[in-house]
Design a protein around this motif. Structure first.
Motif, PDB file in Angstrom:
ATOM      1  N   LYS A   4       1.060  -1.469  -0.091  1.00 14.58           N
ATOM      2  CA  LYS A   4       0.564   0.235  -0.085  1.00 14.58           C
ATOM      3  C   LYS A   4       0.882   0.898  -0.412  1.00 14.58           C
ATOM      4  CE  LYS A   4      -4.234   1.966   2.539  1.00 14.58           C
ATOM      5  NZ  LYS A   4      -5.090   1.430   3.030  1.00 14.58           N
ATOM      6  N   LYS A   5       1.993   1.271   0.523  1.00 12.67           N
ATOM      7  CA  LYS A   5       2.767   2.537   0.685  1.00 12.67           C
ATOM      8  C   LYS A   5       3.556   2.698  -0.839  1.00 12.67           C
ATOM      9  CE  LYS A   5       4.042   2.441   5.844  1.00 12.67           C
ATOM     10  NZ  LYS A   5       4.863   2.315   6.588  1.00 12.67           N
ATOM     11  N   ARG A   6       3.961   1.786  -1.440  1.00 14.49           N
ATOM     12  CA  ARG A   6       4.425   1.317  -2.543  1.00 14.49           C
ATOM     13  C   ARG A   6       3.423   1.892  -3.303  1.00 14.49           C
ATOM     14  NH1 ARG A   6       8.164  -4.221  -3.086  1.00 14.49           N
ATOM     15  NH2 ARG A   6       9.595  -3.234  -1.789  1.00 14.49           N
ATOM     16  N   ALA A  10       4.417   5.227  -6.057  1.00 12.23           N
ATOM     17  CA  ALA A  10       4.431   5.666  -6.642  1.00 12.23           C
ATOM     18  C   ALA A  10       3.274   6.114  -7.748  1.00 12.23           C
ATOM     19  CB  ALA A  10       4.074   4.414  -7.409  1.00 12.23           C
ATOM     20  N   PHE A  11       1.844   6.566  -6.816  1.00 11.03           N
ATOM     21  CA  PHE A  11       0.813   7.772  -6.998  1.00 11.03           C
ATOM     22  C   PHE A  11       1.458   8.689  -6.834  1.00 11.03           C
ATOM     23  CE2 PHE A  11      -2.535  10.659  -6.081  1.00 11.03           C
ATOM     24  CZ  PHE A  11      -3.384  10.606  -7.805  1.00 11.03           C
TER      25      PHE A  11
END
Length: 131
Positions: A4-6, A10-11
């Motif tokens: 979720k953190k990645r 990325a967003f």
């Protein structure tokens, strides 16, 4: 949790890139005068002439009917009004370097008070069609 953190990271990176691209486009000028050629001479009837040809890279508003007026105004503000101004419009500076025809040419004759526009549908270079 790590995935979720990645995804969020990325967003955020993607959003920042999009914002950077939009900002760089908005800061880019509408056009840039790439180079100019000036020829001064005296005619047989002893009148002085100064003909100017400029190559212009157009970054935005390619088909704006009033674009040439803004280019003309900028040129004449800096260099003064010639007797004839020929404006060659290009989309890329590499087109000039490779010897391609402009996508449009406008000739402004100040003596006869006329404007002639010539639109090139195809650029031909070494037998190849371009555009």
């Amino acid at each position: 949790m790590m995935k979720k953190k990645r995804k969020i990271s990325a967003f955020i990176v993607f959003a920042c890139l999009v914002i950077l691209i939009i900002e760089s486009y908005n800061e880019q000028p509408e056009f840039r005068i790439y180079n100019s050629f000036i020829q001064s001479y005296t005619t047989k009837d002893d009148s002085e002439r100064r003909d100017t040809e400029i190559n212009v890279i157009v970054y935005r508003n390619y088909n704006d009917e009033n674009l040439y007026k803004r280019i003309e105004s900028e040129h004449n503000r800096i260099n003064g009004q010639p007797t004839e101004l020929k404006i060659n419009l290009y989309k890329w500076d590499s087109d000039i370097k490779k010897g391609y025809n402009p996508y449009k040419t406008i000739v402004i004759d100040y003596i006869n008070d006329s404007v002639v526009s010539k639109l090139f549908n195809k650029n031909i270079f070494n037998g190849k069609s371009y555009y």
